[in-house]
Design an enzyme around this catalytic site. Structure first.
Site, PDB file in Angstrom:
ATOM      1  N   LYS A  65     -10.251  -7.905 -17.506  1.00 50.76           N
ATOM      2  CA  LYS A  65      -9.763  -7.809 -19.137  1.00 50.76           C
ATOM      3  C   LYS A  65     -10.786  -7.731 -20.176  1.00 50.76           C
ATOM      4  CE  LYS A  65      -6.051 -10.662 -17.467  1.00 50.76           C
ATOM      5  NZ  LYS A  65      -5.386 -11.891 -17.382  1.00 50.76           N
ATOM      6  N   GLU A 124       1.219 -16.883 -13.178  1.00 47.80           N
ATOM      7  CA  GLU A 124       1.740 -16.620 -11.645  1.00 47.80           C
ATOM      8  C   GLU A 124       2.199 -17.884 -11.008  1.00 47.80           C
ATOM      9  OE1 GLU A 124       1.482 -13.351 -11.767  1.00 47.80           O
ATOM     10  OE2 GLU A 124       1.839 -12.803  -9.522  1.00 47.80           O
ATOM     11  N   SER A 154       3.035  -4.626 -16.983  1.00 46.97           N
ATOM     12  CA  SER A 154       2.350  -4.611 -15.591  1.00 46.97           C
ATOM     13  C   SER A 154       0.980  -3.984 -16.089  1.00 46.97           C
ATOM     14  CB  SER A 154       3.310  -3.979 -14.563  1.00 46.97           C
ATOM     15  OG  SER A 154       3.230  -2.659 -15.046  1.00 46.97           O
ATOM     16  N   LEU A 155       0.123  -3.940 -15.026  1.00 48.69           N
ATOM     17  CA  LEU A 155      -1.333  -3.448 -15.054  1.00 48.69           C
ATOM     18  C   LEU A 155      -1.374  -1.979 -14.258  1.00 48.69           C
ATOM     19  CD1 LEU A 155      -3.080  -6.701 -14.087  1.00 48.69           C
ATOM     20  CD2 LEU A 155      -2.824  -5.751 -16.577  1.00 48.69           C
ATOM     21  N   TYR A 163      -2.781 -17.308 -16.795  1.00 48.02           N
ATOM     22  CA  TYR A 163      -3.993 -16.487 -17.279  1.00 48.02           C
ATOM     23  C   TYR A 163      -3.512 -15.553 -18.384  1.00 48.02           C
ATOM     24  CZ  TYR A 163      -0.622 -13.798 -14.323  1.00 48.02           C
ATOM     25  OH  TYR A 163       0.592 -13.358 -13.810  1.00 48.02           O
ATOM     26  N   ASP A 202       2.464   1.757  -3.420  1.00 42.72           N
ATOM     27  CA  ASP A 202       1.294   2.229  -4.453  1.00 42.72           C
ATOM     28  C   ASP A 202       1.123   3.686  -4.288  1.00 42.72           C
ATOM     29  OD1 ASP A 202       0.969  -0.253  -5.568  1.00 42.72           O
ATOM     30  OD2 ASP A 202      -0.837  -0.817  -4.354  1.00 42.72           O
ATOM     31  N   CYS A 245      19.960  -2.015  29.689  1.00 41.78           N
ATOM     32  CA  CYS A 245      21.355  -1.888  30.509  1.00 41.78           C
ATOM     33  C   CYS A 245      21.223  -0.752  31.621  1.00 41.78           C
ATOM     34  CB  CYS A 245      22.478  -1.827  29.645  1.00 41.78           C
ATOM     35  SG  CYS A 245      22.762  -0.028  28.782  1.00 41.78           S
ATOM     36  N   CYS A 252      18.094   3.377  29.070  1.00 42.51           N
ATOM     37  CA  CYS A 252      18.223   2.276  28.296  1.00 42.51           C
ATOM     38  C   CYS A 252      17.330   0.935  29.150  1.00 42.51           C
ATOM     39  CB  CYS A 252      19.267   1.758  27.669  1.00 42.51           C
ATOM     40  SG  CYS A 252      19.139   0.172  26.939  1.00 42.51           S
ATOM     41  N   CYS A 298      26.070  -2.771  26.245  1.00 42.85           N
ATOM     42  CA  CYS A 298      24.749  -3.032  26.269  1.00 42.85           C
ATOM     43  C   CYS A 298      24.202  -4.245  25.576  1.00 42.85           C
ATOM     44  CB  CYS A 298      23.913  -1.941  25.342  1.00 42.85           C
ATOM     45  SG  CYS A 298      22.040  -2.090  25.594  1.00 42.85           S
ATOM     46  N   ALA A 336       0.712  -1.067  -0.103  1.00 48.14           N
ATOM     47  CA  ALA A 336       0.003   0.092   0.115  1.00 48.14           C
ATOM     48  C   ALA A 336       0.826   1.144  -0.088  1.00 48.14           C
ATOM     49  CB  ALA A 336      -0.691   0.047   1.149  1.00 48.14           C
ATOM     50  N   ARG A 356       9.988 -12.453 -15.296  1.00 50.33           N
ATOM     51  CA  ARG A 356       9.678 -11.244 -15.784  1.00 50.33           C
ATOM     52  C   ARG A 356      10.970 -10.403 -15.807  1.00 50.33           C
ATOM     53  NH1 ARG A 356       5.013  -7.199 -13.893  1.00 50.33           N
ATOM     54  NH2 ARG A 356       6.502  -6.820 -11.984  1.00 50.33           N
TER      55      ARG A 356
HETATM   56  S1  IVH Z   1      -2.525 -10.092 -16.574  1.00 50.63           S
HETATM   57  C1  IVH Z   1      -0.159  -7.023 -19.727  1.00 50.63           C
HETATM   58  N1  IVH Z   1      -3.767 -11.438 -14.436  1.00 50.63           N
HETATM   59  O1  IVH Z   1       0.245  -8.751 -11.886  1.00 50.63           O
HETATM   60  C2  IVH Z   1      -0.245  -7.770 -18.223  1.00 50.63           C
HETATM   61  N2  IVH Z   1      -1.691 -10.413 -14.272  1.00 50.63           N
HETATM   62  O2  IVH Z   1       0.767  -5.712 -12.618  1.00 50.63           O
HETATM   63  C3  IVH Z   1      -0.847  -9.127 -18.299  1.00 50.63           C
HETATM   64  N3  IVH Z   1      -0.801 -10.964 -11.992  1.00 50.63           N
HETATM   65  O3  IVH Z   1       2.938  -9.126 -13.926  1.00 50.63           O
HETATM   66  C4  IVH Z   1      -0.872  -9.546 -16.763  1.00 50.63           C
HETATM   67  N4  IVH Z   1      -2.528 -12.184 -11.437  1.00 50.63           N
HETATM   68  O4  IVH Z   1       2.425 -10.999 -12.353  1.00 50.63           O
HETATM   69  C5  IVH Z   1      -2.601 -10.724 -14.946  1.00 50.63           C
HETATM   70  N5  IVH Z   1      -5.008 -12.831 -13.114  1.00 50.63           N
HETATM   71  C6  IVH Z   1      -3.890 -11.998 -13.669  1.00 50.63           C
HETATM   72  C7  IVH Z   1      -2.726 -11.892 -12.622  1.00 50.63           C
HETATM   73  C8  IVH Z   1      -1.671 -10.919 -12.996  1.00 50.63           C
HETATM   74  C9  IVH Z   1      -1.659 -11.612 -11.008  1.00 50.63           C
HETATM   75  C10 IVH Z   1       0.403 -10.282 -11.782  1.00 50.63           C
HETATM   76  C11 IVH Z   1       1.474 -10.416 -12.874  1.00 50.63           C
HETATM   77  C12 IVH Z   1       1.487  -9.187 -13.525  1.00 50.63           C
HETATM   78  C13 IVH Z   1       1.181  -8.310 -12.386  1.00 50.63           C
HETATM   79  C14 IVH Z   1       0.539  -6.997 -13.396  1.00 50.63           C
END
Ligand code: IVH
Length: 645
Positions: A299, A183, A90-91, A235, A45, A430, A427, A451, A42, A147
């Site tokens: 997706k 994953e 990544s997403l 996935y 992010d 000690c 402390c 200490c 968190a 990756r």
């Molecule tokens: S799709 C173009 N599906 O999350 C990206 N990613 O920040 C395609 N992850 O690197 C990824 N569960 O390691 C996808 N159901 C899921 C996922 C998943 C975990 C991870 C994955 C990716 C990261 C994205």
């Protein structure tokens, strides 16, 4: 941190971008390259979101190498490298219902969809593990890669083949070339058992199941991976000769029919309302799934639409991760304990009435320092609505999936506690004076290695992974040896064997007839200690646990002084010779605070004596001077123009 990015002056925005970039880079390296996160998801992010907002408000200040444009960390050394034919991206994240509605609206606008057209979106759990690409040729697994930085990963084929969920061959009508992505993760109960086992053996302890999975997958010895119960969900895909279907959901069904494990909570949805209801249903099941998930991924189902939507920098426009909020719980602050660390820092720890947060029982949380208990930051500004923490308060705590739990705020709807905590000025370990220097947030014990708490933390650091890294001598063993009076300083580690042989001590457990039952492990320990009698100079300097001297600084000193004698000599001279001190400060990367910390360490009579005793058993290996001769650019000034990727 909350000023509107657009209202900041250029200079202020630039300074904040530079600070945030450094923090995000550091967190990336800790997480991806070292498998040892230092901040929670968190917090990560939040840092990244703020950096993005600043860059969006001030595009001219966004650097091409900004960590907002990078994925993950650089590959570690040791594995051969695999260049991804299709980058592993990544997403982007959604944190609220509004973000999700906006995601769907954006797509509708981009595709110019009419009101009568439905936008099918697949929703599935976001598995909190480590991504893996599996390349199948003629249905047979030929290469597995992590990756890495998204462009280049590590070749972990031998390791992937040990995972029961990863089929060596696929069955059915599989295209000639097919790279499956998914994953690697571990079940929580298996993680808990194996991590406890690691700890008992003095081996590396992982912060959470994800780091355990990452660390297990990236073992240079595949037989270690084989002993870890790793799992896999497929996935996505990368480089493929053909696709078995024209929808995301149907491709995933093909995966299943080919023998690949897919997640049973995958669901086709037709509206934002559907997505949110599936999100809530997955959130409700989160604690009982048995593995960690940190959100739900949405997706676009139609692959022709995915293609049209394409990518925006490192993220697909056709997908988003709807992250779960950090898990919180409310409990009673029963007391505050003080822990004394390696450098004497007195750290307050909240003693909480045990409560379950995200499947883990939490009974303490860090409180950082005395200002934090008072509810103010270093400038005296309030950090929480509830003000000063009182013992007996009801507090809200959070645990963002990993790392140490923290106090979010006081629950002011409940009766307040009545007992104020008085921060100790001596402390607790000690009894020596504990001082807070002007301008410092931390109060420290002034008793150095006399200490016992500092001594033991020092020993733990000395044997730790980045330091001497003595196999079989972990935190537990150090505590036991220290408690039994067998080791009180680093030098004592190196006399264990001779003391055992002369009969001064006895490390053997014995059966009824007096025969040792742990001969082998004691012998192994002695051998592991002997292996570390000639450490690299940089490691050795780092292992001393001098304040402000991390592994990078230690390497810098080693490269500068090359031998232990020169380093120790220079530090010794600098304590009463201002010119020698100036020389230390003139080393590239060494500032006054760091120099003075090292000089003070060597000037302390107690440290000096302990070092003399240690160096009688250890011979640090001289560092090599960086090679400068013979290079075609030696002595030349090189000018670069243009931009570098
Ligand atoms: S799709 C173009 N599906 O999350 C990206 N990613 O920040 C395609 N992850 O690197 C990824 N569960 O390691 C996808 N159901 C899921 C996922 C998943 C975990 C991870 C994955 C990716 C990261 C994205």
């Amino acid at each position: 941190m909350t000023t509107d990015p657009a209202s900041l002056t250029k200079a202020a925005a630039k300074a904040e971008i530079s600070l945030l970039s450094a923090s995000v880079r550091k967190a990336n390296a800790a997480y991806h390259t070292d498998d040892a996160p230092e901040i929670s998801d968190a917090e990560y992010d939040a840092l990244k979101a703020r950096l993005l907002a600043l860059e969006e408000a001030h595009p001219d200040l966004a650097k091409p190498d900004s960590p907002t444009r990078a994925v993950g960390g650089a590959p570690a050394e040791g594995f051969s490298k695999v260049r991804h034919r299709v980058p592993m991206l990544s997403l982007s994240n959604a944190f609220s219902d509004e973000d999700v509605a906006e995601f769907a609206d954006r797509i509708r606008r981009f595709l110019s969809l009419g009101d009568d057209e439905t936008l099918d979106i697949v929703a599935e759990p976001k598995i909190d593990g480590v991504s893996l690409a599996l390349r199948y040729e003629s249905g047979r697994l030929v290469e597995a890669a992590t990756r890495g930085d998204g462009a280049e990963g590590e070749n972990v084929t031998a390791n992937a083949l040990t995972i029961a969920d990863v089929p060596e061959t696929l069955s059915g009508n599989v295209p000639e070339v097919f790279e499956v992505r998914g994953e690697v993760y571990v079940m929580n109960d298996a993680f808990a058992a194996l991590n406890a086992d690691q700890e008992a053996r003095g081996e590396k302890v992982y912060a959470n199941p994800r780091n355990f999975a990452a660390g297990s997958l990236r073992q240079l010895d595949a037989s270690i991976t084989a002993a870890r119960p790793l799992r896999f969900f497929a996935y996505a895909w990368g480089d493929v000769a053909a696709l078995p279907a024209d929808r995301q959901s149907a491709v995933i069904e093909s995966f299943h029919s080919w023998g690949l494990p897919t997640n049973p909570l995958t669901k086709a949805c037709r509206s934002s309302a559907d997505l949110l209801s599936h999100y809530r249903s997955i959130l409700d099941q989160r604690a009982t799934l048995g593995y960690d998930i940190d959100g739900v991924v949405y997706k676009v189902d139609r692959l022709d639409w995915q293609e049209r939507l394409g990518f925006r920098s490192n993220n697909p426009r056709w997908a988003i991760a709807h992250k779960f909020p950090a898990e919180t719980a409310t409990t009673l602050l029963e007391g505050i304990d003080i822990q004394v660390g390696r450098t004497g820092a007195l750290s307050p720890v909240a003693r909480l009435h045990p409560v379950t947060v995200g499947g883990v029982v939490v009974s303490n949380a860090t409180l950082h320092n005395e200002d934090y208990i008072e509810g103010v930051d270093s400038n005296g500004a309030a950090i929480r609505t509830g003000g000063r923490l009182m013992i007996g308060d009801t507090v809200q705590i959070y645990r963002a999936g990993d790392v140490i739990p923290k106090v979010l705020d006081v629950d002011t709807t409940k009766p307040r506690g009545t007992e104020a905590f008085v921060f100790p000025e001596i402390c607790p370990e000690c009894g020596s004076a504990a001082l807070r220097e002007p301008g410092e947030a931390v109060r420290r014990c002034t008793n150095g290695l006399s200490c016992p708490a500092q001594a033991i933390e020092h020993l733990k650091h000395f044997v730790s992974r980045g330091a001497l890294d003595i196999e079989g001598l972990g935190t537990k063993q150090i505590e036991a040896f220290h408690g039994d009076g067998l080791i009180s300083e680093p030098a004592d580690i190196f006399t264990l064997r001779s003391r055992q042989e002369s009969g001064d001590i006895d490390l053997f457990r014995r059966d009824a007839k007096g025969r040792p039952t742990n001969q082998k492990s004691v012998d192994n320990l002695f051998d592991a200690i002997d292996e570390r009698r000639a450490p690299d100079l940089a490691r050795f300097i780092f292992s001393l646990g001098i304040r402000h001297v991390g592994d990078t600084t230690a390497r810098m000193f080693a490269r500068h002084y090359l031998t232990w004698a020169d380093f120790a000599g220079a530090m010794g001279n600098a304590s009463d010779d201002p010119e020698a001190r100036d020389q230390v400060i003139s080393i590239d990367g060494v500032g006054e605070i760091m120099a003075d910390a090292v000089i003070a360490f060597f000037a302390d009579a107690q440290n000096h004596a302990a070092l003399e005793r240690l160096i009688a058993h250890v011979s640090p290996v001289d560092a090599e001077a960086p090679a400068t001769d013979g290079s075609p650019v030696a002595g030349k000034t090189v000018v670069f123009t243009g931009t570098l990727e």
